[in-house]
Design an enzyme around this catalytic site. Structure first.
Site, PDB file in Angstrom:
ATOM      1  CG  PHE A 135      -1.900   1.202   1.116  1.00  0.00           C
ATOM      2  CD1 PHE A 135      -3.030   1.124   0.307  1.00  0.00           C
ATOM      3  CD2 PHE A 135      -1.661   2.395   1.791  1.00  0.00           C
ATOM      4  CE1 PHE A 135      -3.897   2.204   0.176  1.00  0.00           C
ATOM      5  CE2 PHE A 135      -2.528   3.481   1.666  1.00  0.00           C
ATOM      6  CZ  PHE A 135      -3.647   3.388   0.864  1.00  0.00           C
ATOM      7  CG  ASP A 220       5.413   3.725   1.892  1.00  0.00           C
ATOM      8  OD1 ASP A 220       5.370   4.330   2.986  1.00  0.00           O
ATOM      9  OD2 ASP A 220       4.447   3.644   1.118  1.00  0.00           O
ATOM     10  CE  LYS A 249      -1.319   5.954   7.465  1.00  0.00           C
ATOM     11  NZ  LYS A 249      -0.916   5.203   6.284  1.00  0.00           N
TER      12      LYS A 249
HETATM   13  C1  LIG Z   1      -1.086   5.499   4.844  1.00  0.00           C
HETATM   14  C2  LIG Z   1      -0.020   5.050   3.925  1.00  0.00           C
HETATM   15  C3  LIG Z   1       0.263   5.740   2.723  1.00  0.00           C
HETATM   16  C4  LIG Z   1      -0.581   6.867   2.223  1.00  0.00           C
HETATM   17  O1  LIG Z   1      -0.532   8.012   3.021  1.00  0.00           O
HETATM   18  P1  LIG Z   1      -1.589   9.185   2.768  1.00  0.00           P
HETATM   19  O2  LIG Z   1      -1.168  10.235   3.764  1.00  0.00           O
HETATM   20  O3  LIG Z   1      -2.947   8.640   3.014  1.00  0.00           O
HETATM   21  O4  LIG Z   1      -1.423   9.647   1.363  1.00  0.00           O
HETATM   22  C5  LIG Z   1       1.341   5.310   1.975  1.00  0.00           C
HETATM   23  N1  LIG Z   1       2.096   4.274   2.358  1.00  0.00           N
HETATM   24  C6  LIG Z   1       1.854   3.595   3.498  1.00  0.00           C
HETATM   25  C7  LIG Z   1       2.747   2.454   3.880  1.00  0.00           C
HETATM   26  C8  LIG Z   1       0.780   3.944   4.313  1.00  0.00           C
HETATM   27  O5  LIG Z   1       0.525   3.244   5.421  1.00  0.00           O
END
Ligand SMILES: *Cc1c(COP(=O)(O)O)cnc(C)c1O
Length: 385
Positions: A135, A220, A249
């Site tokens: 994700f 990420d 986050k």
């Molecule tokens: C939440 C998340 C995203 C996306 O972040 P947004 O602030 O919603 O754009 C990307 N990568 C990971 C691993 C996430 O948990």
């Protein structure tokens, strides 16, 4: 009209919201419009790392809001480079680009690796390898990187140049990488698909392949970063350093901010005009993030995440009907034998505990890093009931 009616009539239906209206939060608790108190083990999906309304972040926001909220990035402001240094010193990265979310941080990373290859005279080196079940966010390139057709199929055509391998499949990764690979992007722990940690073999293979083909290793760490996994950054669980790392986050302690960090040759790829964000790195967001990151580091909350996380996983393993409990630090997934996750999450909400169901079998727990063993006991008691 009630809040829920207003929402239903005027807000686009992108979320299947649960029927509760939160109006206030403090520490590990939130309160609904009827004054009911809930123990929050979702914490904004790993955003409220220091809990709700952490005093130091509130103070920093209030003070900065009355001083200078925003100017254009065409001018210098004080908090942005201070936050960049704080993050660089803590992570071993060299430079930072600021934006407003995780998806944007990943977009910056994609542009960075593509430009790095072109600047090195390799215009055909454009492929980015990501994992199935990953994700990476909801913008068009981020859903393309996200290896889950359910997020992609309604929005095709996707961005070209992305390839997927099964997570933790070393030989698939080896066959996918070649001279055209400009980056491999992985989450150290996949959160969205049920909390699966990478194996050390998989991430070291990614590191080796990037070195072999002159590609960038992107982690990420939007969810895993800043204490969530019991280390300040997820990659520190593996002793494998990425070239590029994305954060969001928890970074702002509840205030929106994202960051793309890079080291060595990737730190100086972008030149004026290459990339930008109107709001990115504004004084208000950076002041919030400086307060949040300093408190996570200085307050001992990374160790708390490790210790309370281990305690929590132990307790979950003793629950009846559990098939597997997995995770790192306070990023925890509990998989049940029966398809009970949705009912458990709904019933827990009725009893004052917020947990997140992933599919029918998995509960995800990402409580604030400040959570205590007593509060974990309380949560486990409610789930056991
Ligand atoms: C939440 C998340 C995203 C996306 O972040 P947004 O602030 O919603 O754009 C990307 N990568 C990971 C691993 C996430 O948990």
């Amino acid at each position: 009209m009630t809040t829920i009616e207003l929402d239903s009539n005027y807000v686009m239906h992108t979320y299947g919201r649960l029927p509760v209206v939160f109006v206030r939060g403090e520490g590990c608790f939130v309160y609904d419009e009827n004054g009911r108190k809930y123990l929050d083990f979702v914490a904004g999906i790993a955003v409220n790392g220091l809990g709700h309304c952490p005093p130091k972040v509130v103070e920093a926001i209030c003070s900065q809001a009355g001083t200078l909220m925003h100017t254009s990035n065409l001018y210098h402001t004080t908090p942005q480079p201070q936050l960049a240094k704080l993050l660089a010193d803590a992570s071993g990265m060299n430079k930072v680009f600021f934006c407003n979310s995780g998806a944007e941080a990943n977009e910056a990373a994609f542009k960075l690796v593509r430009k790095a290859a072109k600047a090195a005279g390799q215009p055909k080196k454009t492929e980015i390898i990501t994992a199935e079940q990953s994700f990476h966010g909801r913008t068009l390139a981020a859903i393309t990187a996200t290896g889950q057709p359910k997020y992609q199929s309604a929005f095709t055509p996707l961005a070209p140049g992305f390839k997927y391998v099964p997570y933790n499949d070393v030989s698939a990764l080896k066959s996918a990488a070649n001279e055209k690979t400009c980056a491999i992007m992985m989450e150290p722990v996949q959160g969205e698909s049920g909390v699966h940690a990478a194996t050390k073999e998989f991430l070291s293979a990614a590191r080796q392949l990037c070195d072999e083909y002159g590609a960038g290793l992107i982690f990420d760490e939007v969810q895993t970063g800043l204490g969530r996994t019991g280390k300040l950054f997820g990659f520190q669980n593996y002793d494998i350093a990425p070239d590029i790392m994305t954060l969001a986050k928890t970074l702002g302690g509840g205030f929106p901010i994202g960051a793309c960090l890079a080291r060595d040759k990737y730190a100086d790829v972008f030149e004026p005009g290459d990339h930008a964000s109107t709001f990115g790195g504004n004084p208000l967001a950076c002041a919030a993030a400086i307060a949040c990151v300093s408190e996570i580091i200085d307050g001992g909350w990374v160790d708390n995440s490790l210790e309370v996380g281990a305690y929590f996983m132990d307790k979950l393993r003793k629950l009846p009907g559990i098939k597997e409990v997995r995770g790192l630090g306070l990023m925890i997934g509990a998989e049940f034998v029966e398809p009970v996750a949705k009912t458990l999450a709904a019933t827990a909400l009725d009893r004052g505990l917020i947990v997140n169901a992933i599919g029918d079998h998995i509960l995800r727990f990402v409580p604030p890093l400040i959570v205590t063993k007593e509060l974990v006991d309380k949560a486990v008691e409610i789930i056991a009931e």
